[in-house]
Scaffold this motif. Structure first.
Motif, mmCIF file in Angstrom:
data_model
loop_
_atom_site.group_PDB
_atom_site.id
_atom_site.type_symbol
_atom_site.label_atom_id
_atom_site.label_comp_id
_atom_site.label_asym_id
_atom_site.label_seq_id
_atom_site.Cartn_x
_atom_site.Cartn_y
_atom_site.Cartn_z
ATOM 1 N N THR A 199 60.459 58.434 38.560
ATOM 2 C CA THR A 199 60.866 58.813 37.207
ATOM 3 C C THR A 199 61.374 60.253 37.210
ATOM 4 O O THR A 199 60.801 61.124 37.870
ATOM 5 N N VAL A 200 62.453 60.490 36.448
ATOM 6 C CA VAL A 200 63.021 61.835 36.346
ATOM 7 C C VAL A 200 62.630 62.407 34.986
ATOM 8 O O VAL A 200 63.074 61.910 33.940
ATOM 9 N N TYR A 201 61.816 63.451 34.989
ATOM 10 C CA TYR A 201 61.386 64.126 33.769
ATOM 11 C C TYR A 201 62.359 65.279 33.505
ATOM 12 O O TYR A 201 62.557 66.145 34.364
ATOM 13 N N VAL A 202 62.931 65.298 32.302
ATOM 14 C CA VAL A 202 64.069 66.177 32.040
ATOM 15 C C VAL A 202 63.780 67.086 30.855
ATOM 16 O O VAL A 202 63.239 66.659 29.829
ATOM 17 N N THR A 203 64.200 68.344 30.988
ATOM 18 C CA THR A 203 64.105 69.301 29.889
ATOM 19 C C THR A 203 64.936 68.853 28.691
ATOM 20 O O THR A 203 66.003 68.258 28.849
ATOM 21 N N CYS A 230 60.823 65.780 28.399
ATOM 22 C CA CYS A 230 59.533 66.454 28.385
ATOM 23 C C CYS A 230 59.712 67.907 27.945
ATOM 24 O O CYS A 230 60.826 68.429 27.908
ATOM 25 N N GLU A 231 58.594 68.551 27.615
ATOM 26 C CA GLU A 231 58.600 69.967 27.270
ATOM 27 C C GLU A 231 58.614 70.801 28.548
ATOM 28 O O GLU A 231 57.914 70.484 29.518
ATOM 29 N N ASP A 232 59.414 71.863 28.555
ATOM 30 C CA ASP A 232 59.473 72.717 29.742
ATOM 31 C C ASP A 232 58.131 73.379 30.031
ATOM 32 O O ASP A 232 57.753 73.557 31.196
ATOM 33 N N TYR A 246 61.414 66.373 38.595
ATOM 34 C CA TYR A 246 61.523 67.158 37.364
ATOM 35 C C TYR A 246 62.796 68.000 37.371
ATOM 36 O O TYR A 246 63.148 68.601 38.392
ATOM 37 N N VAL A 247 63.483 68.007 36.209
ATOM 38 C CA VAL A 247 64.611 68.902 35.993
ATOM 39 C C VAL A 247 64.249 69.755 34.790
ATOM 40 O O VAL A 247 64.277 69.287 33.644
#
Length: 511
Positions: A419-423, A467-469, A480-481
């Protein structure tokens, strides 16, 4: 009037400088990509490969992007370039650039018909070296195609009054402008009606053909309004669909906000800035600091020429510019304006500044040649200073606004499983574009924060989760990005590696 050798050299100089200012470092200045550029590009890519926009509407006359829609013309013009060259920033911006370059000879043509060769040179100079138009040319905000199309339409209309064969081409340009910026729809009938009423072109097959061209282009948009005001259901015309948006931005035009809108319009024209960094080049203004007195002089000349034209019952092309200026001011009084939203007014404003310069030179009489040298020298000086600032400090200041490094960061993240969690700083069309996610997969997997809404905000789709930074969820198998300078200590302690790309950092476990 025949061009002198000096005139030809000035035209070549202005065109060369105008082209240079628009193509130098094209695709990297401004750096990164704006979210509206990304959505226009994703819809173009989706139409090219799947025949639908992001909401699965086949070849829509108005895009359903964001939920409340986007103008479709730029995406359609982008398709052949994406097919030839692939998804690259310079390719995404190419239609805007080409149309802006076409506007330069159109400015000369309109100016020359207003007051001769010198006026044409002033108009070309005012647009070719204009900060507002240079900045507009270099990034792909779809509504910024409209002023160029309107200028081309006016140039062809003036030509069509002499040779009727150009009237259908003028109608084509005006009709396409409707697909570039929906905010102009309420005033376009007034603009074209007043132009026809004043110019009174001969009723012949060319004028009738022009009317048919314009009607054919406008009718699908009339249908679009009928669909979105609930009068009829969605329908198709051949391969093209007329979609219903998630929510219509009907409240953007308001009579109750006219005083506030007029105040904001006046401030933007007076200070040549709307306070938005990507619209306003700081101390250089939209048209340079000396533009205001020239613009007022040009406005006075336009009013005087209207009075003389009506008194002497003769046609004056400058009155067409005044009509456009008045309609632009009317539209700007009805909507909440910034520089982008009042582009319908800024193009005739630039030409009015040019007419002011020509009027000043005419008033100087036998000193006009010296005046022309001083004006051109001042313009070239300010242009040189602006160009130096634009390609250095100004471009460097835009990395955050255009999310520089977004494509490299997402490519790096997508190279890993999980999974890619993104700002939340990365708008979702950029994710769709980087992942080349099909519209069908997007619609099957998307979960919105709130639906319906004018501006849809996904929580997740495909492999992506927003997601939250400051507090992203910890997933040992995730990627994560995040925005630069986000806290990453707990991830690094857990064995994650960190790579930085422009404004972003990518976190992933070592293989």
């Amino acid at each position: 009037m025949k061009l002198t050798k000096t005139d030809k050299w000035i035209i070549l100089l202005l065109l060369a400088l105008g082209v240079f200012a628009r193509v130098y470092r094209f695709g990297s200045a401004p750096p990164g990509l704006n979210q509206d550029e990304a959505f226009a590009a994703y819809d173009a890519w989706a139409l090219l490969h799947f025949g639908t926009d992001s909401s699965l509407h086949p070849w829509p006359v108005y895009l359903t992007a964001w939920g409340s829609g986007m103008n479709a013309l730029e995406s359609y013009l982008m398709i052949p370039f994406l097919a030839l060259f692939g998804v690259k920033t310079w390719v995404i911006r190419l239609p805007q650039l080409l149309l802006a370059l076409c506007a330069l000879p159109a400015a000369y043509s309109v100016g020359r018909r207003m007051a001769g060769t010198r006026s044409g040179l002033c108009a070309l100079a005012a647009l070719a070296l204009c900060p507002w138009h240079i900045m507009l040319s270099r990034w792909a905000l779809e509504s910024n195609m409209a002023p160029n199309l309107l200028l081309i339409g006016l140039a062809l209309f003036c030509k069509g009054l002499e040779d009727g064969r150009f009237l259908p081409l003028s109608a084509l340009a005006y009709g396409l402008a409707l697909y570039a910026y929906s905010a102009i729809w309420p005033v376009m009938p007034l603009l074209l009606g007043l132009m026809l009423l004043y110019a009174r072109p001969r009723l012949d097959r060319w004028l009738l053909t022009a009317g048919l061209v314009l009607a054919a282009l406008a009718l699908p948009l009339v249908g679009f309004l009928a669909v979105n005001y609930g009068l009829i259901g969605e329908f198709s015309v051949g391969p093209f669909s007329v979609p219903k948006l998630v929510e219509m931005r009907a409240g953007e035009i308001s009579l109750s906000n006219i005083p506030e809108n007029l105040h904001n319009m006046g401030r933007i024209l007076l200070f040549q800035s709307d306070g938005l960094k990507w619209n306003s080049p700081g101390r250089f203004g939209l048209f340079y600091p000396f533009a205001l007195p020239l613009g007022l002089l040009g406005l006075g000349a336009l009013v005087r020429r209207l009075v003389v034209s009506r008194r002497e019952k003769r046609f004056d092309a400058a009155v067409l510019l005044l009509i456009w200026l008045v309609c632009g001011a009317l539209l700007s009084s009805l909507i909440s304006v910034n520089v982008n939203r009042m582009n319908f007014l800024l193009m005739p404003a630039a030409l009015t500044v040019a007419l002011g310069a020509e009027t000043l030179l005419r008033l100087l009489g036998r000193f006009s040649r010296a005046g022309a040298v001083i004006l051109l020298g001042a313009l070239l000086l300010f242009f040189g200073l602006f160009a130096r600032y634009y390609f250095t400090d100004y471009t460097d200041s835009l990395h955050g606004e255009f999310t520089d490094g977004w494509d490299q960061a997402l490519d790096a993240a997508l190279a890993h499983e999980g999974t890619v969690y993104v700002t939340q700083a990365l708008h979702y069309p950029k994710l769709l574009l980087a992942a080349e996610l099909s519209p069908r997969e997007f619609n099957d997997t998307v979960e919105y924060e709130r639906y319906p809404a004018q501006y849809l905000s996904p929580l997740r789709f495909g492999r992506f989760v927003y997601c939250e930074d400051e507090s992203p969820p910890f997933d040992p198998a995730g990627v994560y990005v995040l925005w630069n300078d986000s806290p990453t200590e707990r991830f690094e302690q857990a064995g994650f590696l960190v790579e930085r790309f422009g404004c972003f950092e990518v976190l992933y476990r070592a293989s």
